[in-house]
Scaffold this active site. Sequence first.
Site, PDB file in Angstrom:
ATOM      1  N   CYS A  22      -6.897   1.607   2.181  1.00 42.87           N
ATOM      2  CA  CYS A  22      -6.767   0.198   2.562  1.00 42.87           C
ATOM      3  C   CYS A  22      -7.971  -0.622   2.114  1.00 42.87           C
ATOM      4  O   CYS A  22      -7.858  -1.818   1.881  1.00 42.87           O
ATOM      5  CB  CYS A  22      -6.520   0.043   4.050  1.00 42.87           C
ATOM      6  SG  CYS A  22      -7.714   0.850   5.105  1.00 42.87           S
TER       7      CYS A  22
ATOM      8  N   ASP B 232      -2.380  -7.712   3.890  1.00 38.52           N
ATOM      9  CA  ASP B 232      -2.529  -6.337   4.374  1.00 38.52           C
ATOM     10  C   ASP B 232      -1.400  -5.527   3.754  1.00 38.52           C
ATOM     11  O   ASP B 232      -0.229  -5.742   4.070  1.00 38.52           O
ATOM     12  CB  ASP B 232      -2.445  -6.331   5.903  1.00 38.52           C
ATOM     13  CG  ASP B 232      -2.512  -4.934   6.511  1.00 38.52           C
ATOM     14  OD1 ASP B 232      -2.492  -3.946   5.756  1.00 38.52           O
ATOM     15  OD2 ASP B 232      -2.581  -4.840   7.747  1.00 38.52           O
TER      16      ASP B 232
ATOM     17  N   GLN C 239       0.828  -1.207   0.000  1.00 32.50           N
ATOM     18  CA  GLN C 239       0.000   0.000   0.000  1.00 32.50           C
ATOM     19  C   GLN C 239       0.858   1.252   0.000  1.00 32.50           C
ATOM     20  O   GLN C 239       1.681   1.465   0.892  1.00 32.50           O
ATOM     21  CB  GLN C 239      -0.940   0.016   1.206  1.00 32.50           C
ATOM     22  CG  GLN C 239      -1.851   1.232   1.201  1.00 32.50           C
ATOM     23  CD  GLN C 239      -2.939   1.176   2.240  1.00 32.50           C
ATOM     24  OE1 GLN C 239      -3.231   0.103   2.779  1.00 32.50           O
ATOM     25  NE2 GLN C 239      -3.552   2.306   2.531  1.00 32.50           N
TER      26      GLN C 239
ATOM     27  N   HIS D  96      -9.328  -0.147   9.816  1.00 30.57           N
ATOM     28  CA  HIS D  96      -8.407  -0.722   8.843  1.00 30.57           C
ATOM     29  C   HIS D  96      -9.011  -1.991   8.249  1.00 30.57           C
ATOM     30  O   HIS D  96      -9.827  -2.657   8.886  1.00 30.57           O
ATOM     31  CB  HIS D  96      -7.078  -1.046   9.535  1.00 30.57           C
ATOM     32  CG  HIS D  96      -5.992  -1.469   8.610  1.00 30.57           C
ATOM     33  ND1 HIS D  96      -5.564  -0.707   7.553  1.00 30.57           N
ATOM     34  CD2 HIS D  96      -5.226  -2.598   8.583  1.00 30.57           C
ATOM     35  CE1 HIS D  96      -4.584  -1.337   6.916  1.00 30.57           C
ATOM     36  NE2 HIS D  96      -4.371  -2.488   7.517  1.00 30.57           N
TER      37      HIS D  96
END
Length: 248
Positions: free
Chosen positions: A107, A199, A101, A182
């Site tokens: 996100c 993630d 990211q 998140h």
Amino acid sequence: MESTETTSTQIYSKHFIPLESNPEVFTELIHKLGLSKSLSFHDVLSLDDPELLAFLPRPVYALILVFPTTAAYEERIDQEEAELLDYQGSGVDEDVVFFKQTINNACGLYAILHAVCNGDAGRKIDDASLIGQLLQAGLPLVPDKLALMLEHSEELELAYAEVATKGDTEAPAHAEDEVDFHYITLVKSHTNSHLYQLDGDRKRPVDHGPMAVHEDVLSDKSLDIIRSMMASEGNNLNFSLMALVEEG
């Protein structure tokens, strides 16, 4: 509910308005990216009630978990990350597609990309679609260059912007505004049938080990991971879960 990546010292060159945790918004975005209209997101209303879980179409291709980013969570992740090396995998033979990211407050977008580009969902991408073209160009690249390619994609930014202000809650006034939730994604690898936690704010995918061939991502292994995360936050009720499924 809106979300952003965990508080970080990282300096971002681009900021997006965060997506609301809303299956309709997420579904609209994957269709704009070029995924089959048969794929959609649904809320997972319980981790334990068999009747509520039975309402979900199967198979479940991915789970996207939305949760509060507390100080305790950030400290635990920092400890886990301290001894890890940055992921450097690339190419079509990797066990998962992993997107680092580099866009602040995006996100939700990275969670969606992880959900649709991995496992059996990834096999349903049309090469001529927006996401198909991005994957063809990006998969041979090392993660840093893949991340920059996504960051610089005007088509991806436009598709995102068209849905980012939709939903039931008011979007932040400025894309740079920080919020306290998140997204992470759980997928089943199409190569080794392992369950992975993805993630883009972390250094690399987290491999949770093998799953049975017949299991989809709404498995006891996945649900136990989510239960454990909730327990570590004192069973905070501000968690929500969405499933990527195929209907019809």
